[in-house]
Design a protein around this motif. Structure first.
Motif, short mmCIF file in Angstrom:
data_model
loop_
_atom_site.label_atom_id
_atom_site.label_comp_id
_atom_site.label_asym_id
_atom_site.label_seq_id
_atom_site.Cartn_x
_atom_site.Cartn_y
_atom_site.Cartn_z
N GLU A 130 0.84 -1.20 0.00
CA GLU A 130 0.00 0.00 0.00
C GLU A 130 0.88 1.25 0.00
OE1 GLU A 130 -2.27 -0.49 3.55
OE2 GLU A 130 -3.16 -2.39 2.91
N TRP A 131 0.50 2.25 -0.78
CA TRP A 131 1.30 3.47 -0.90
C TRP A 131 0.66 4.70 -0.25
CZ3 TRP A 131 -1.05 7.56 -3.29
CH2 TRP A 131 -2.14 7.27 -4.12
N GLU A 132 -0.64 4.66 0.00
CA GLU A 132 -1.35 5.86 0.46
C GLU A 132 -0.81 6.40 1.79
OE1 GLU A 132 -4.10 3.55 -2.22
OE2 GLU A 132 -2.75 3.09 -0.54
N GLY A 133 -0.53 5.50 2.72
CA GLY A 133 0.00 5.94 4.02
C GLY A 133 1.37 6.58 3.89
N ALA A 134 2.21 6.01 3.04
CA ALA A 134 3.54 6.57 2.81
C ALA A 134 3.44 7.96 2.21
CB ALA A 134 4.34 5.65 1.90
#
Length: 368
Positions: free
Chosen positions: A90-94
């Motif tokens: 997942e990339w959204e949190g980063a």
């Protein structure tokens, strides 16, 4: 004969013989096919280098020896969360965490390093981020830092004479790609100093001469003249073991310390580097004169800075070397069970070095 060797040496020889057999090489070829970390792992742990009666550190309210660990340790919940989310692809949190660091350049550097390391291991989430947000400055920044990590992985931790031509060729090729990525990240966010921190690592890898390196340094300092991570990287460049000398290293550290209290701990790093080069410097006036200010910063404005745990390690060592044992014990109270500060790892066995220095602090401290 093996029976003439000490017990630890015998165990090391047997371990190397076994590993050489497993790899199908001669024992004297092991150093050519193993990283320093792999080689060190074959050695049984040394007892701490402390001469004297080992004190019971728990009497000073310090954690017992068995609780101390050199494993990398994070207390930052946001960093831990993105490490977990990127591991799931997942990339959204980063992206959200990196965006939140804008203007806090030291923290942005920390988060970029964490994300770059994660992407170097598995970049599926990074590619998904780029596809979802083409032209995003954040994804360009992480991509640049990840390429720096990949390059050094390709090169390996071996000494230069043991790195193959193919490895060096791949190393420089990836660094060229990293340079292009840094250029992209900087163009997308011209005010951000963080791409230029990655550029400093590239400059070391590509062996920039001093004048060319200084041009990269100027780009960085125009954007943040007191950037802590950048100063830490640059100090290594100016060390004698890289592209400088003891004199240039000290000059750089003194200039940095005059800019800001948060840069003063670089004087302790310089003392440590000098000591490793056989030039004892822990009692140098440049160190002793800065210690009180460094301690005040660590207990005040710098208490929650990303470099604080590492700085406390250097401070503990400096205090012990200067006979300020009670204050050294206080630094070890702050460090608790964590022996993952960079200073301890220079000696091959960070945990043993941590324990030995802590013993010395307690041995000389006022009785609790």
């Amino acid at each position: 004969m093996l029976w003439l060797l000490k017990s630890r040496e015998r165990k090391a020889v047997f371990a190397m013989m076994k590993e050489a057999k497993r790899r199908g090489v001669e024992i004297d070829e092991l150093e050519n096919v193993m990283t320093p970390e792999e080689f060190a792992a074959l050695l049984p742990p040394e007892k701490p280098k402390f001469k004297g009666k080992i004190p019971d550190v728990t009497r000073w309210d310090l954690p017992a020896d068995g609780e101390v660990s050199a494993k990398e340790y994070w207390t930052d919940e946001e960093v831990l969360a993105v490490q977990e989310s990127t591991a799931r692809g997942e990339w959204e949190g980063a992206a959200a965490l990196l965006a939140s660091t804008w203007g806090d350049w030291d923290r942005r550097d920390l988060v970029t390093g964490v994300l770059g390391e994660a992407a170097a291991k598995d970049d599926e989430w990074l590619r998904a981020w780029r596809k979802a947000r083409p032209g995003d400055a954040g994804v360009a920044l992480v991509n640049a830092e990840s390429l720096v990590h990949v390059a050094w992985e390709v090169r390996s931790g071996l000494r230069a004479e043991h790195v193959s031509e193919e490895q060096f060729a791949a190393f420089f090729r990836v660094l060229e790609q990293a340079e292009d990525a840094v250029r992209e990240a900087s163009e997308l966010a011209p005010e951000d100093p963080t791409p230029w921190v990655s550029a400093l690592a590239i400059a070391m890898g590509r062996q920039y001469e001093n004048d060319r390196y200084l041009k990269v340094w100027e780009e960085l300092t125009e954007r943040d003249p007191q950037h802590r991570g950048a100063h830490g990287r640059a100090l290594q460049y100016w060390c004698a073991k890289w592209f400088g000398s003891n004199e240039k290293m000290w000059e750089f550290a003194e200039t940095a310390a005059s800019k800001s209290p948060k840069l003063a701990p670089l004087l302790l790093v310089a003392a440590h580097e000098a000591d490793l080069q056989g030039a004892p410097a822990w009692r140098d006036p440049r160190v002793t004169g800065a210690l009180d200010g460094i301690l005040a910063w660590l207990d005040g404005e710098g208490r929650d800075h990303s470099s604080t745990r590492s700085d406390r390690s250097y401070a503990a060592k400096a205090l012990v070397e200067n006979g300020r044992f009670d204050e050294a014990v206080e630094q070890f109270r702050h460090l608790g069970t964590r022996a993952d500060g960079g200073m301890w790892s220079y000696y091959g066995d960070p945990r043993s070095e941590f324990l030995a220095t802590r013993y010395a602090a307690c041995f000389g401290a006022t009785r609790p």
